[in-house]
Design a protein around this motif. Structure first.
Motif, short mmCIF file in Angstrom:
data_model
loop_
_atom_site.label_atom_id
_atom_site.label_comp_id
_atom_site.label_asym_id
_atom_site.label_seq_id
_atom_site.Cartn_x
_atom_site.Cartn_y
_atom_site.Cartn_z
N ARG A 195 11.28 -4.01 2.28
CA ARG A 195 11.85 -5.27 1.77
C ARG A 195 12.06 -6.26 2.91
O ARG A 195 11.75 -7.46 2.78
N GLU A 196 12.61 -5.78 4.02
CA GLU A 196 12.82 -6.66 5.18
C GLU A 196 11.48 -7.16 5.72
O GLU A 196 11.35 -8.32 6.10
N ALA A 197 10.49 -6.27 5.75
CA ALA A 197 9.17 -6.66 6.24
C ALA A 197 8.54 -7.72 5.34
O ALA A 197 7.96 -8.70 5.83
N ARG A 221 10.12 -9.81 3.48
CA ARG A 221 10.89 -11.04 3.68
C ARG A 221 10.34 -11.83 4.88
O ARG A 221 10.17 -13.04 4.83
N ALA A 222 10.02 -11.09 5.95
CA ALA A 222 9.47 -11.73 7.15
C ALA A 222 8.02 -12.18 6.93
O ALA A 222 7.59 -13.18 7.50
N ASP A 229 11.94 -1.21 7.17
CA ASP A 229 12.23 -1.37 5.74
C ASP A 229 11.18 -2.28 5.11
O ASP A 229 10.90 -3.36 5.63
N TYR A 233 15.16 -13.36 0.23
CA TYR A 233 14.49 -12.17 -0.28
C TYR A 233 13.69 -12.45 -1.56
O TYR A 233 13.15 -11.52 -2.16
N ALA A 288 10.07 -11.29 -1.20
CA ALA A 288 10.03 -9.83 -1.06
C ALA A 288 10.28 -9.16 -2.41
O ALA A 288 9.59 -8.20 -2.78
N ASP A 289 11.25 -9.66 -3.15
CA ASP A 289 11.58 -9.05 -4.44
C ASP A 289 10.48 -9.26 -5.48
O ASP A 289 10.24 -8.38 -6.32
N LEU A 293 5.33 -5.34 10.78
CA LEU A 293 6.66 -5.78 10.36
C LEU A 293 7.48 -4.62 9.79
O LEU A 293 8.69 -4.52 10.02
N THR A 308 10.98 -3.50 11.42
CA THR A 308 12.24 -3.61 10.66
C THR A 308 12.70 -2.27 10.10
O THR A 308 13.88 -2.10 9.79
#
Length: 202
Positions: free
Chosen positions: A175-177, A179-180, A173, A188, A191-192, A167, A171
């Protein structure tokens, strides 16, 4: 020594002994720990099953070398050898994998969520509750491993780490990974949470 000392010293020693035993009991791997989120534990974890898991997989004690931050609880750091192995193979920081494990399962290899996610990194399997998730072309997780495979700590860490690395590569990134990787429809938030753990604990 006067009489007061004879009365105080045994009480002090007993208090210290109680404190040591209590802290060891709290740190016991047989206690159930739930990470933030919807994690529950399979209903019949046994002492024998826990012993089998620890015997079959490499773990690291507090006295051994481990690149994972000592701020992580022992229930996560006990999987240090496996985390380091698969994080290194996939080009990831072991502390990031430790953060995912802390958030997802608290280090409990038998964790099972209400949505059907399994094990240390809470991966959705092809069977169990997760089999009910339907996508356009059939079951969403049909290509995933089984619950039995994912309850194996080494398999779970290997699969979850490889999935997260894929992921991140897709992506570009973290954070994006994350999130997925996390639960659907939380944006998010997940992720956060993981990134806060990662920053706070390393």
């Amino acid at each position: 020594m006067n009489r007061a000392t004879f009365a105080i010293v045994p009480g002090f020693l007993l208090g210290c002994l109680f404190l040591i035993l209590f802290t060891r009991w709290i740190a016991s791997p047989n206690l159930t720990v739930q990470a933030a989120g919807e994690i529950s534990v399979s209903p019949t974890p046994t002492l024998a099953l826990t012993a089998d898991v620890t015997a079959d997989h490499e773990e690291v004690g507090a006295d051994e070398e481990c690149s994972i931050s000592p701020r992580y609880p022992d229930k996560v750091r006990r999987w240090c050898a496996l985390i380091e192995k698969y994080a290194t193979e996939n080009g990831l920081d072991p502390n990031l994998i430790a953060a995912v494990i802390l958030q997802e399962s608290g280090g409990n290899p038998e964790a099972y969520s209400k949505s059907g996610a399994v094990g240390l990194m809470q991966v959705m399997p092809r069977d169990g509750l997760a089999a009910n998730f339907m996508c356009k072309n059939g079951p969403c997780f049909a290509s995933r491993p089984s619950m039995e495979e994912l309850f194996d700590p080494e398999f779970n860490i290997a699969y979850g780490t490889r999935m997260l690395a894929g992921l991140i590569n897709r992506t570009g990134d973290i954070r994006e990974a994350l999130r997925a990787y996390g639960p659907i429809n939380v944006g998010y938030y997940y992720a956060d949470l993981v990134l806060k753990i990662y920053e706070a604990y390393r």
